[in-house]
Design an enzyme around this catalytic site. Structure first.
Site, PDB file in Angstrom:
ATOM      1  N   HIS A 262       0.830  -1.213   0.000  1.00  0.00           N
ATOM      2  CA  HIS A 262       0.000   0.000   0.000  1.00  0.00           C
ATOM      3  C   HIS A 262       0.857   1.254   0.000  1.00  0.00           C
ATOM      4  O   HIS A 262       1.811   1.350   0.767  1.00  0.00           O
ATOM      5  CB  HIS A 262      -0.931  -0.006   1.211  1.00  0.00           C
ATOM      6  CG  HIS A 262      -2.087  -0.919   1.043  1.00  0.00           C
ATOM      7  ND1 HIS A 262      -1.950  -2.301   1.027  1.00  0.00           N
ATOM      8  CD2 HIS A 262      -3.388  -0.684   0.787  1.00  0.00           C
ATOM      9  CE1 HIS A 262      -3.124  -2.854   0.809  1.00  0.00           C
ATOM     10  NE2 HIS A 262      -4.016  -1.908   0.647  1.00  0.00           N
ATOM     11  N   PRO A 263       0.496   2.227  -0.841  1.00  0.00           N
ATOM     12  CA  PRO A 263       1.256   3.485  -0.852  1.00  0.00           C
ATOM     13  C   PRO A 263       0.945   4.296   0.407  1.00  0.00           C
ATOM     14  O   PRO A 263      -0.184   4.238   0.918  1.00  0.00           O
ATOM     15  CB  PRO A 263       0.717   4.197  -2.101  1.00  0.00           C
ATOM     16  CG  PRO A 263      -0.690   3.720  -2.237  1.00  0.00           C
ATOM     17  CD  PRO A 263      -0.674   2.278  -1.761  1.00  0.00           C
TER      18      PRO A 263
ATOM     19  N   SER B 236      -6.159   4.352  -5.800  1.00  0.00           N
ATOM     20  CA  SER B 236      -5.557   5.039  -4.646  1.00  0.00           C
ATOM     21  C   SER B 236      -5.605   6.553  -4.832  1.00  0.00           C
ATOM     22  O   SER B 236      -5.871   7.298  -3.895  1.00  0.00           O
ATOM     23  CB  SER B 236      -4.110   4.587  -4.460  1.00  0.00           C
ATOM     24  OG  SER B 236      -4.069   3.343  -3.806  1.00  0.00           O
TER      25      SER B 236
ATOM     26  N   GLU C 252      -9.076   7.649  -3.971  1.00  0.00           N
ATOM     27  CA  GLU C 252      -9.334   7.530  -2.527  1.00  0.00           C
ATOM     28  C   GLU C 252      -8.583   8.590  -1.729  1.00  0.00           C
ATOM     29  O   GLU C 252      -9.136   9.250  -0.858  1.00  0.00           O
ATOM     30  CB  GLU C 252      -8.947   6.118  -2.046  1.00  0.00           C
ATOM     31  CG  GLU C 252      -9.877   5.039  -2.559  1.00  0.00           C
ATOM     32  CD  GLU C 252      -9.209   3.674  -2.710  1.00  0.00           C
ATOM     33  OE1 GLU C 252      -9.898   2.704  -3.050  1.00  0.00           O
ATOM     34  OE2 GLU C 252      -7.975   3.572  -2.479  1.00  0.00           O
ATOM     35  N   GLN C 253      -7.304   8.753  -2.061  1.00  0.00           N
ATOM     36  CA  GLN C 253      -6.504   9.729  -1.310  1.00  0.00           C
ATOM     37  C   GLN C 253      -6.978  11.148  -1.595  1.00  0.00           C
ATOM     38  O   GLN C 253      -7.037  11.992  -0.702  1.00  0.00           O
ATOM     39  CB  GLN C 253      -5.008   9.559  -1.632  1.00  0.00           C
ATOM     40  CG  GLN C 253      -4.451   8.224  -1.188  1.00  0.00           C
ATOM     41  CD  GLN C 253      -2.954   8.266  -0.899  1.00  0.00           C
ATOM     42  OE1 GLN C 253      -2.389   9.314  -0.558  1.00  0.00           O
ATOM     43  NE2 GLN C 253      -2.313   7.112  -0.992  1.00  0.00           N
TER      44      GLN C 253
ATOM     45  N   PHE D 164       1.245   2.398   7.589  1.00  0.00           N
ATOM     46  CA  PHE D 164      -0.079   2.677   8.145  1.00  0.00           C
ATOM     47  C   PHE D 164      -1.097   2.571   7.023  1.00  0.00           C
ATOM     48  O   PHE D 164      -0.919   3.190   5.957  1.00  0.00           O
ATOM     49  CB  PHE D 164      -0.083   4.101   8.718  1.00  0.00           C
ATOM     50  CG  PHE D 164      -1.437   4.604   9.152  1.00  0.00           C
ATOM     51  CD1 PHE D 164      -2.146   5.501   8.361  1.00  0.00           C
ATOM     52  CD2 PHE D 164      -1.990   4.182  10.353  1.00  0.00           C
ATOM     53  CE1 PHE D 164      -3.389   5.972   8.761  1.00  0.00           C
ATOM     54  CE2 PHE D 164      -3.246   4.654  10.754  1.00  0.00           C
ATOM     55  CZ  PHE D 164      -3.936   5.537   9.959  1.00  0.00           C
TER      56      PHE D 164
ATOM     57  N   ILE E 157      -5.295   2.736   6.146  1.00  0.00           N
ATOM     58  CA  ILE E 157      -6.654   3.051   6.598  1.00  0.00           C
ATOM     59  C   ILE E 157      -7.522   3.187   5.355  1.00  0.00           C
ATOM     60  O   ILE E 157      -7.013   3.534   4.280  1.00  0.00           O
ATOM     61  CB  ILE E 157      -6.651   4.361   7.423  1.00  0.00           C
ATOM     62  CG1 ILE E 157      -8.000   4.603   8.104  1.00  0.00           C
ATOM     63  CG2 ILE E 157      -6.290   5.550   6.535  1.00  0.00           C
ATOM     64  CD1 ILE E 157      -7.954   5.747   9.119  1.00  0.00           C
ATOM     65  N   CYS E 158      -8.791   2.888   5.482  1.00  0.00           N
ATOM     66  CA  CYS E 158      -9.697   3.044   4.346  1.00  0.00           C
ATOM     67  C   CYS E 158     -10.017   4.525   4.217  1.00  0.00           C
ATOM     68  O   CYS E 158     -10.865   5.069   4.923  1.00  0.00           O
ATOM     69  CB  CYS E 158     -10.969   2.227   4.584  1.00  0.00           C
ATOM     70  SG  CYS E 158     -12.137   2.354   3.214  1.00  0.00           S
ATOM     71  N   ALA E 159      -9.322   5.183   3.287  1.00  0.00           N
ATOM     72  CA  ALA E 159      -9.397   6.652   3.198  1.00  0.00           C
ATOM     73  C   ALA E 159     -10.813   7.128   2.869  1.00  0.00           C
ATOM     74  O   ALA E 159     -11.240   8.193   3.326  1.00  0.00           O
ATOM     75  CB  ALA E 159      -8.410   7.152   2.143  1.00  0.00           C
TER      76      ALA E 159
END
Ligand code: 2AL
Length: 174
Positions: A67-68, A84, A87-88, A119, A121-123
C-alpha cells in the site's frame, strides 16, 4: 456488471477487472477465481477475505507493504494507482498544508520504523483530521494489533472497490 457476468469471466478478464481490489495484490484475485461461481458480491468479497485470513503473518504484512503511504511519495510523484489516487484525493491527502504534510510524513515514518509495514486506513471512510488522529493514536499499538487492524482496513478498501465494479446484491434484486 452483475454477478452472473462476473462468473462468466475468463481468469484473464477476471484478473484484469478485479486485480487491484486489494492494492497491487493481483495474486489474491487470480487465486479466488477458482472459487467461482459466486452467488453474489458478498461471496466474492468473502472469498478474498478468507484468502487473506489464511495467509501467514508475513503474508498479511506483505499485503500492507503493497500500500502506498497516504500523502506519500507516490502521491507526490503521480504514481498512485487510479483507485488510490481517487481515494486519497477524496480524503484530502492532495490538499494538505505544509504543517499537515510534514506531520503526515513524520508519523508515517515513525509508524513504518516501529511496525516494518505502512499505516493503512480506508481513506474513503475517513477524512484528513481523522486520518491524522488515527495515525497518531495507532502508532502506539502493538505490532500484532496493528497488523490485524491494517488488514481490516484493507478489507474495507477492497469492499468499496468491489462495489464500484459490481452491482451490489441488493441492486441486483431491484
Ligand atoms: N496507506 C493507505 O492507507 N493507503 C490507502 N488507503 C486508501 O484507502 N487508499 C490508499 O491508497
Amino acid at each position: 456488471m452483475d454477478i452472473s457476468a462476473v462468473n462468466a469471466l475468463s481468469y484473464e478478464d477476471f484478473v484484469n477487472l478485479f486485480g487491484n481490489v486489494v492494492e497491487k495484490c493481483p495474486i489474491i484475485t487470480a487465486a479466488v477465481w477458482s472459487r467461482r461461481p459466486f452467488v453474489g458480491l458478498k461471496a466474492l468479497e468473502a472469498a478474498i477475505s478468507e484468502f487473506i485470513d489464511d495467509l501467514p503473518e508475513s503474508g498479511k504484512e506483505g499485503i500492507l507493504r503493497c500500500h502506498p503511504d497516504l500523502a506519500g511519495r507516490d502521491l507526490q510523484s503521480g504514481t498512485l494507482t487510479r483507485e488510490s489516487r481517487e481515494e486519497q484525493g477524496r480524503a484530502g491527502m492532495d490538499a494538505l498544508n505544509s504543517v499537515e504534510a510534514a506531520r503526515m510524513a513524520q508519523l508515517n515514518k515513525e509508524y513504518k520504523e516501529r511496525f516494518e509495514f505502512p499505516f493503512v486506513i480506508c481513506a474513503r471512510m475517513s477524512d484528513k483530521a481523522d486520518i491524522l488522529r488515527q495515525l497518531s493514536e495507532r502508532c502506539s499499538n502493538q505490532r500484532d494489533a496493528e497488523r490485524a487492524r491494517g488488514i481490516e482496513e484493507v478489507k474495507k478498501i477492497c469492499r468499496l472497490r468491489l462495489q464500484s465494479l459490481v452491482l451490489t446484491d441488493a441492486s441486483n434484486k431491484l
